[in-house]
Design an enzyme around this catalytic site. Sequence first.
Site, short mmCIF file in Angstrom:
data_model
loop_
_atom_site.label_atom_id
_atom_site.label_comp_id
_atom_site.label_asym_id
_atom_site.label_seq_id
_atom_site.Cartn_x
_atom_site.Cartn_y
_atom_site.Cartn_z
N HIS A 1 0.85 -1.20 0.00
CA HIS A 1 0.00 0.00 0.00
C HIS A 1 0.89 1.24 0.00
CE1 HIS A 1 -3.04 2.78 2.12
NE2 HIS A 1 -3.31 2.74 0.83
N CYS B 1 -0.55 0.31 9.60
CA CYS B 1 -0.72 1.70 9.11
C CYS B 1 -2.15 1.95 8.65
CB CYS B 1 0.28 1.99 8.00
SG CYS B 1 1.96 2.16 8.66
N HIS B 2 -2.68 1.05 7.81
CA HIS B 2 -4.06 1.25 7.33
C HIS B 2 -4.83 -0.07 7.30
CE1 HIS B 2 -1.19 4.04 5.35
NE2 HIS B 2 -2.02 4.94 5.84
N GLY B 3 -4.29 -1.11 7.94
CA GLY B 3 -5.07 -2.33 8.11
C GLY B 3 -5.07 -3.28 6.93
#
Length: 128
Positions: A71, A92-94
């Site tokens: 990502h 960080c964002h799953g």
Amino acid sequence: AGVSEFDVTSLPEGTGVLTKWRGMPVYIRHRTQAEIDEECNVDLLSLRDPQHDLDRSEKPEFMVLVGVCTHLGCIPLNEAGNFAPGGYYCPCHGSHYDSSGRIRKGPAPLNLEVPPHHFADDTTLVIG
Ligand code: FES
């Protein structure tokens, strides 16, 4: 400098280590047979970036992955997320990756990269 050697006898089954190759974080995990079986049974059509587990390693019991989330580049954690114990989770964002390093849930578009690697002998893993 472009090549790293790793003695896999130092890595008990069911554990992983975070090392470095060319300045990048690289995970080496000694997978259990249960982890391998689970990933081999995944329906490829269900995957965002379809790759068979056995096409991602030189020896299925030793998975070697660049520890950079596809990502935005954080370092995912091993033994975390929905696909633990062998899987990876990027806090960080799953993004959730399975023990093959394949993206299974969350925003990352691609599987974790498998760096070039081979076994010089039964116990010596060479990355690079
Ligand atoms: Fe890993 Fe965003 S950088 S989920």
